[in-house]
Design an enzyme around this catalytic site. Structure first.
Site, mmCIF file in Angstrom:
data_model
loop_
_atom_site.group_PDB
_atom_site.id
_atom_site.type_symbol
_atom_site.label_atom_id
_atom_site.label_comp_id
_atom_site.label_asym_id
_atom_site.label_seq_id
_atom_site.Cartn_x
_atom_site.Cartn_y
_atom_site.Cartn_z
ATOM 1 C CG HIS A 142 50.220 42.508 39.744
ATOM 2 N ND1 HIS A 142 51.475 42.067 40.052
ATOM 3 C CD2 HIS A 142 49.378 41.738 40.487
ATOM 4 C CE1 HIS A 142 51.405 41.096 40.937
ATOM 5 N NE2 HIS A 142 50.135 40.871 41.222
ATOM 6 C CE1 TYR A 162 54.864 38.996 43.287
ATOM 7 C CE2 TYR A 162 53.818 37.051 44.258
ATOM 8 C CZ TYR A 162 53.736 38.234 43.543
ATOM 9 O OH TYR A 162 52.515 38.661 43.086
ATOM 10 C CB SER A 188 50.856 32.525 42.546
ATOM 11 O OG SER A 188 51.342 33.547 43.389
#
Length: 423
Positions: free
Chosen positions: A307, A167, A135
């Site tokens: 999610h 992200y 991540s």
């Protein structure tokens, strides 16, 4: 009924007492029969803020609850007298081989759960021959994870496949830097998460006052007294930071809301496609419209995900959205199912209902909290064995057989009627 005293010669073969295991971690993990057992071990051994961060979801946690209910509602049909001697769990996904049809999902704060964090997850994944996804919010850097993955992959002669979840930042040059670092470190697939323009309202974290690093308060000190191993590991290892973000340390909502871009658009996805040469998957797709827009922008594959119920509460259930996304994408687009998987039966259901692959998040973190890398390995073993047994009981020798067999029924399809699904 006539009774008699037992004969010693008859009792002796039954009296097989095992010696106490000095390695208590190994004994605990060996005694775990499923992911639920690992969760119970994890809850006993992990401070409440860390455990609740994994176990919890957004709002009233309705999406997480409904996701589990959807998996429980599926029905699998056994095939008798089918002559299946073994089940081959291996698949091809995103241009690489995976020994089983699931990989490790991207998770943030990972070394908060256990000091081994991404090191343990990446090592266990490489040993098992499955993908590990790092991540953007990881607590080990791209380069550190690559080093662990390559070293263990070489040791076990496994590919050490690794993916990177991105992200998008408000500062595009920072996003580009991460993309370039991922490519240089040998990450083969970029997974762009599009369902996090702002942080979801995770009420357990608010109530626990969760921050990175954790604050030493009267409550946390009391919590530590019951879990000394976690605190010893935390205090004697390197500081906990978001390693890929230049070592920053703060609470997750503040970081997301200050650094990530709520105006993410399809043009941004097109830009990412133009600068990333590898496989590109879009994570957070739940509708046919978003599936089509993502594919038209250049995505190679889709991750159907809510999610884990951790963003928008009352969002669609991933497993229920899968059929709509598959119908729009067609049979040739690779689709990964994420959110809510806690057993091999869940994996089988997702594959039979249209997914090509699945990701495990909470399930792997329960293993990590229960026993570091060894706990992740145990979680992978349990899920693989459950998947193998379910496939054999369904007469499926391969994942392809399972997908063709039409042996899973889902009550929400075709107007709510039970329907055998064929993919």
């Amino acid at each position: 009924m006539k009774r008699q005293l037992p004969q010693l010669s008859e009792l002796r073969p039954l009296m097989q007492f095992s010696r106490p295991r000095l390695d208590r971690r190994a004994a605990r993990l060996e005694g775990a029969a499923d992911i639920g057992d690992l969760r119970r071990i994890a809850k006993r051994r992990t401070p409440r803020p860390a455990f609740d961060y994994v176990d919890g979801a957004a709002g009233q946690e309705l999406t997480a609850q409904r996701t589990r209910e959807a998996f429980a509602a599926t029905e699998m049909l056994p095939r008798i007298l089918h002559g299946t001697a073994a089940a081959d769990l291996s698949v091809q996904i995103a241009g690489s081989a995976s020994a089983v049809p699931f990989g490790i999902a991207p998770t943030g704060f990972t070394r908060f759960m256990h000091a081994e964090g991404e090191d343990g997850g990446a090592a266990a994944a490489a040993q098992a021959g499955i993908p590990f996804t790092l991540s953007t919010m990881g607590t080990r850097s791209l380069e550190e994870v690559a080093q662990v993955s390559d070293a263990v992959g070489k040791e076990y002669r496994a590919p050490g496949t690794r993916w990177f979840q991105l992200y998008l930042w408000k500062e595009r040059e920072r996003s580009l830097e991460l993309i370039q670092r991922a490519q240089a470190a040998g990450f083969s697939t970029l997974m762009v998460t599009v369902d996090t323009p702002v942080a979801g309202q995770r009420l357990r974290d608010v109530r626990n006052g969760m921050t990175i690093p954790p604050k030493l308060t009267a409550r946390t000190v009391l919590d530590a007294s019951y879990r000394p191993e976690w605190w010893f590991n935390f205090l004697t290892t390197d500081p906990l930071t978001f390693a890929s973000l230049s070592g920053s340390a703060t609470d997750l909502p503040s970081l997301i809301n200050s650094m990530f871009d709520p105006t993410l658009s399809i043009q941004d996805l097109e830009w990412i496609r133009s600068v990333w040469p590898g496989k590109l998957f879009v994570k957070g797709v739940l509708t046919a419209e978003d599936a089509r827009r993502s594919l038209d922008a250049g995505a190679d594959g889709l991750v159907v995900s809510n999610h884990g119920g951790r963003q928008l509460d009352r969002a669609p259930v991933s497993l229920k959205a899968l059929a709509e996304v598959r119908a729009e994408a067609g049979p040739d687009v690779e689709i990964i199912l994420d959110s809510g998987i806690t057993s091999g039966a869940d994996i089988v259901a997702a594959l039979a209902l249209g997914a090509d692959f699945t990701l495990i998040g909470r399930a792997y973190l329960y293993g990590l909290m229960a026993g570091g890398r060894a706990g992740v390995t145990r979680a992978i073993e349990l899920l693989a064995e459950e998947t193998r047994v379910a496939m054999m009981l369904m007469g499926a020798a391969t994942v392809a057989d399972l997908k063709r067999s039409g042996q899973v029924r889902a009550p929400w399809l075709e107007g709510g009627q039970d329907l055998t699904v064929r993919v």
